[in-house]
Design a protein around this motif. Structure first.
Motif, PDB file in Angstrom:
ATOM      1  N   GLN A  24      -1.044   6.472  -0.598  1.00  0.00           N
ATOM      2  CA  GLN A  24       0.367   6.194  -0.833  1.00  0.00           C
ATOM      3  C   GLN A  24       0.886   5.266   0.268  1.00  0.00           C
ATOM      4  O   GLN A  24       0.529   5.436   1.438  1.00  0.00           O
ATOM      5  CB  GLN A  24       1.172   7.492  -0.829  1.00  0.00           C
ATOM      6  CG  GLN A  24       0.800   8.438  -1.947  1.00  0.00           C
ATOM      7  CD  GLN A  24       1.142   7.860  -3.306  1.00  0.00           C
ATOM      8  OE1 GLN A  24       2.186   7.250  -3.488  1.00  0.00           O
ATOM      9  NE2 GLN A  24       0.248   8.055  -4.261  1.00  0.00           N
ATOM     10  N   PRO A  25       1.747   4.312  -0.072  1.00  0.00           N
ATOM     11  CA  PRO A  25       2.271   3.375   0.931  1.00  0.00           C
ATOM     12  C   PRO A  25       2.938   4.062   2.135  1.00  0.00           C
ATOM     13  O   PRO A  25       2.790   3.601   3.259  1.00  0.00           O
ATOM     14  CB  PRO A  25       3.273   2.535   0.139  1.00  0.00           C
ATOM     15  CG  PRO A  25       2.765   2.585  -1.258  1.00  0.00           C
ATOM     16  CD  PRO A  25       2.189   3.959  -1.429  1.00  0.00           C
ATOM     17  N   LEU A  26       3.645   5.157   1.914  1.00  0.00           N
ATOM     18  CA  LEU A  26       4.290   5.863   3.019  1.00  0.00           C
ATOM     19  C   LEU A  26       3.254   6.400   4.012  1.00  0.00           C
ATOM     20  O   LEU A  26       3.428   6.300   5.227  1.00  0.00           O
ATOM     21  CB  LEU A  26       5.167   7.002   2.504  1.00  0.00           C
ATOM     22  CG  LEU A  26       5.918   7.794   3.571  1.00  0.00           C
ATOM     23  CD1 LEU A  26       6.828   6.889   4.380  1.00  0.00           C
ATOM     24  CD2 LEU A  26       6.700   8.926   2.936  1.00  0.00           C
ATOM     25  N   ILE A  27       2.165   6.913   3.499  1.00  0.00           N
ATOM     26  CA  ILE A  27       1.098   7.422   4.363  1.00  0.00           C
ATOM     27  C   ILE A  27       0.467   6.279   5.147  1.00  0.00           C
ATOM     28  O   ILE A  27       0.216   6.397   6.349  1.00  0.00           O
ATOM     29  CB  ILE A  27       0.032   8.174   3.540  1.00  0.00           C
ATOM     30  CG1 ILE A  27       0.647   9.462   2.961  1.00  0.00           C
ATOM     31  CG2 ILE A  27      -1.203   8.476   4.372  1.00  0.00           C
ATOM     32  CD1 ILE A  27      -0.229  10.182   1.981  1.00  0.00           C
ATOM     33  N   ILE A  28       0.225   5.164   4.470  1.00  0.00           N
ATOM     34  CA  ILE A  28      -0.347   4.001   5.144  1.00  0.00           C
ATOM     35  C   ILE A  28       0.585   3.536   6.264  1.00  0.00           C
ATOM     36  O   ILE A  28       0.141   3.283   7.391  1.00  0.00           O
ATOM     37  CB  ILE A  28      -0.585   2.853   4.148  1.00  0.00           C
ATOM     38  CG1 ILE A  28      -1.567   3.278   3.051  1.00  0.00           C
ATOM     39  CG2 ILE A  28      -1.115   1.619   4.873  1.00  0.00           C
ATOM     40  CD1 ILE A  28      -1.621   2.332   1.870  1.00  0.00           C
TER      41      ILE A  28
END
Length: 52
Positions: A24-28
């Motif tokens: 997920q972009p937030l995790i990245i």
């Protein structure tokens, strides 16, 4: 690289790679900066070690 030192990663490419791996972009966005900092530091240590 600049003057024989690694300055950082191409974050756009790193985000695309993470997305391609299903992250997920937030995790990245949370994990990438501290990982990049360690990797840049280690890469520069290696460059210094091999080039004096």
């Amino acid at each position: 690289m600049s003057g024989g030192a690694v300055l950082g990663w191409d974050m756009g490419t790193a985000l695309q790679l993470g997305t391609a791996l299903g992250l997920q972009p937030l995790i990245i966005a949370e994990l990438l900066p501290p990982i990049e900092a360690v990797m840049v530091r280690k890469a520069n240590e290696e460059v210094k070690h091999h080039h004096g």
